[in-house]
Design a protein around this motif. Structure first.
Motif, PDB file in Angstrom:
ATOM      1  N   TYR A   4       0.828  -1.200   0.000  1.00 43.95           N
ATOM      2  CA  TYR A   4       0.000   0.000   0.000  1.00 43.95           C
ATOM      3  C   TYR A   4       0.865   1.252   0.000  1.00 43.95           C
ATOM      4  O   TYR A   4       1.976   1.237   0.539  1.00 43.95           O
ATOM      5  N   GLU A   5       0.305   2.326  -0.542  1.00 44.20           N
ATOM      6  CA  GLU A   5       0.920   3.629  -0.352  1.00 44.20           C
ATOM      7  C   GLU A   5       0.744   3.993   1.116  1.00 44.20           C
ATOM      8  O   GLU A   5      -0.263   3.643   1.729  1.00 44.20           O
ATOM      9  N   ILE A   6       1.707   4.711   1.666  1.00 47.11           N
ATOM     10  CA  ILE A   6       1.570   5.192   3.041  1.00 47.11           C
ATOM     11  C   ILE A   6       2.092   6.615   3.096  1.00 47.11           C
ATOM     12  O   ILE A   6       3.064   6.958   2.423  1.00 47.11           O
ATOM     13  N   PHE A   7       1.418   7.449   3.856  1.00 46.26           N
ATOM     14  CA  PHE A   7       1.762   8.864   3.937  1.00 46.26           C
ATOM     15  C   PHE A   7       2.176   9.240   5.356  1.00 46.26           C
ATOM     16  O   PHE A   7       1.789   8.596   6.318  1.00 46.26           O
ATOM     17  N   ASN A   8       2.964  10.298   5.460  1.00 45.45           N
ATOM     18  CA  ASN A   8       3.445  10.860   6.731  1.00 45.45           C
ATOM     19  C   ASN A   8       4.577  10.055   7.356  1.00 45.45           C
ATOM     20  O   ASN A   8       4.944  10.311   8.491  1.00 45.45           O
ATOM     21  N   VAL A   9       5.104   9.082   6.654  1.00 44.23           N
ATOM     22  CA  VAL A   9       6.277   8.347   7.142  1.00 44.23           C
ATOM     23  C   VAL A   9       7.490   9.006   6.494  1.00 44.23           C
ATOM     24  O   VAL A   9       7.643   8.980   5.286  1.00 44.23           O
ATOM     25  N   ASN A  10       8.322   9.646   7.311  1.00 42.93           N
ATOM     26  CA  ASN A  10       9.437  10.395   6.726  1.00 42.93           C
ATOM     27  C   ASN A  10      10.782  10.127   7.380  1.00 42.93           C
ATOM     28  O   ASN A  10      11.757  10.771   7.046  1.00 42.93           O
ATOM     29  N   CYS A  11      10.836   9.190   8.314  1.00 44.93           N
ATOM     30  CA  CYS A  11      12.124   8.911   8.947  1.00 44.93           C
ATOM     31  C   CYS A  11      12.078   7.546   9.629  1.00 44.93           C
ATOM     32  O   CYS A  11      11.026   6.933   9.758  1.00 44.93           O
ATOM     33  N   SER A  12      13.219   7.102  10.078  1.00 44.81           N
ATOM     34  CA  SER A  12      13.300   5.794  10.718  1.00 44.81           C
ATOM     35  C   SER A  12      12.506   5.744  12.032  1.00 44.81           C
ATOM     36  O   SER A  12      12.061   4.676  12.448  1.00 44.81           O
ATOM     37  N   HIS A  13      12.308   6.892  12.676  1.00 46.10           N
ATOM     38  CA  HIS A  13      11.514   6.918  13.910  1.00 46.10           C
ATOM     39  C   HIS A  13      10.060   6.550  13.621  1.00 46.10           C
ATOM     40  O   HIS A  13       9.417   5.868  14.419  1.00 46.10           O
ATOM     41  N   CYS A  14       9.531   6.997  12.480  1.00 46.48           N
ATOM     42  CA  CYS A  14       8.167   6.651  12.077  1.00 46.48           C
ATOM     43  C   CYS A  14       8.051   5.151  11.830  1.00 46.48           C
ATOM     44  O   CYS A  14       7.097   4.513  12.263  1.00 46.48           O
ATOM     45  N   VAL A  15       9.036   4.597  11.139  1.00 45.66           N
ATOM     46  CA  VAL A  15       9.050   3.163  10.850  1.00 45.66           C
ATOM     47  C   VAL A  15       9.066   2.381  12.158  1.00 45.66           C
ATOM     48  O   VAL A  15       8.305   1.430  12.347  1.00 45.66           O
ATOM     49  N   LYS A  16       9.921   2.784  13.096  1.00 42.95           N
ATOM     50  CA  LYS A  16      10.018   2.106  14.380  1.00 42.95           C
ATOM     51  C   LYS A  16       8.698   2.199  15.141  1.00 42.95           C
ATOM     52  O   LYS A  16       8.237   1.221  15.730  1.00 42.95           O
ATOM     53  N   LYS A  17       8.054   3.365  15.116  1.00 41.63           N
ATOM     54  CA  LYS A  17       6.782   3.553  15.815  1.00 41.63           C
ATOM     55  C   LYS A  17       5.725   2.600  15.251  1.00 41.63           C
ATOM     56  O   LYS A  17       4.993   1.960  16.005  1.00 41.63           O
ATOM     57  N   ILE A  18       5.655   2.493  13.937  1.00 41.55           N
ATOM     58  CA  ILE A  18       4.675   1.607  13.313  1.00 41.55           C
ATOM     59  C   ILE A  18       4.975   0.151  13.662  1.00 41.55           C
ATOM     60  O   ILE A  18       4.093  -0.598  14.083  1.00 41.55           O
ATOM     61  N   LYS A  19       6.224  -0.249  13.501  1.00 41.53           N
ATOM     62  CA  LYS A  19       6.585  -1.646  13.793  1.00 41.53           C
ATOM     63  C   LYS A  19       6.359  -1.988  15.263  1.00 41.53           C
ATOM     64  O   LYS A  19       5.836  -3.049  15.581  1.00 41.53           O
ATOM     65  N   ASP A  20       6.740  -1.085  16.170  1.00 38.67           N
ATOM     66  CA  ASP A  20       6.576  -1.346  17.595  1.00 38.67           C
ATOM     67  C   ASP A  20       5.112  -1.509  17.975  1.00 38.67           C
ATOM     68  O   ASP A  20       4.761  -2.319  18.831  1.00 38.67           O
ATOM     69  N   ASN A  21       4.237  -0.732  17.348  1.00 39.08           N
ATOM     70  CA  ASN A  21       2.824  -0.756  17.705  1.00 39.08           C
ATOM     71  C   ASN A  21       2.012  -1.815  16.967  1.00 39.08           C
ATOM     72  O   ASN A  21       0.978  -2.247  17.471  1.00 39.08           O
ATOM     73  N   LEU A  22       2.452  -2.216  15.805  1.00 43.63           N
ATOM     74  CA  LEU A  22       1.638  -3.118  14.994  1.00 43.63           C
ATOM     75  C   LEU A  22       2.207  -4.522  14.808  1.00 43.63           C
ATOM     76  O   LEU A  22       1.526  -5.389  14.288  1.00 43.63           O
ATOM     77  N   GLU A  23       3.444  -4.753  15.239  1.00 41.70           N
ATOM     78  CA  GLU A  23       4.059  -6.044  14.955  1.00 41.70           C
ATOM     79  C   GLU A  23       3.367  -7.206  15.666  1.00 41.70           C
ATOM     80  O   GLU A  23       3.468  -8.350  15.209  1.00 41.70           O
ATOM     81  N   ASP A  24       2.638  -6.951  16.743  1.00 42.90           N
ATOM     82  CA  ASP A  24       1.921  -8.032  17.420  1.00 42.90           C
ATOM     83  C   ASP A  24       0.712  -8.497  16.610  1.00 42.90           C
ATOM     84  O   ASP A  24       0.304  -9.649  16.701  1.00 42.90           O
ATOM     85  N   GLU A  25       0.126  -7.579  15.829  1.00 41.53           N
ATOM     86  CA  GLU A  25      -1.076  -7.920  15.058  1.00 41.53           C
ATOM     87  C   GLU A  25      -0.780  -8.291  13.612  1.00 41.53           C
ATOM     88  O   GLU A  25      -1.526  -9.049  13.008  1.00 41.53           O
ATOM     89  N   PHE A  26       0.275  -7.716  13.052  1.00 41.99           N
ATOM     90  CA  PHE A  26       0.588  -7.945  11.646  1.00 41.99           C
ATOM     91  C   PHE A  26       2.008  -8.486  11.523  1.00 41.99           C
ATOM     92  O   PHE A  26       2.912  -8.038  12.212  1.00 41.99           O
ATOM     93  N   ASN A  27       2.186  -9.419  10.613  1.00 38.41           N
ATOM     94  CA  ASN A  27       3.505 -10.005  10.392  1.00 38.41           C
ATOM     95  C   ASN A  27       4.195  -9.354   9.205  1.00 38.41           C
ATOM     96  O   ASN A  27       3.545  -8.837   8.311  1.00 38.41           O
TER      97      ASN A  27
END
Length: 63
Positions: A4-27
């Motif tokens: 998917y396209e994703i918006f507002n992700v502009n740095c490694s901190h954003c990537v880490k925030k998404i992975k930290d919060n969603l990795e339990d639900e999505f692989n």
């Protein structure tokens, strides 16, 4: 796996925030090198979109 396209992700901190919060639900959450697309194991786009919006990100169309 969906891409998917994703918006507002502009740095490694954003990537880490998404992975930290969603990795339990999505692989297998990965991002393109330019951080413009997310590749994720998820069949429910509406649910994924809601989860990302709660974190401050916007999901775009499937690629």
């Amino acid at each position: 796996m969906k891409k998917y396209e994703i918006f507002n992700v502009n740095c490694s901190h954003c990537v880490k925030k998404i992975k930290d919060n969603l990795e339990d639900e999505f692989n297998n959450i990965t991002f393109s090198d330019d951080l413009k697309t997310i590749v994720i194991d998820c069949d429910d786009k509406d649910y994924l979109s809601k989860c990302l919006e709660e974190l401050g990100f916007k999901l775009g169309k499937e690629i």
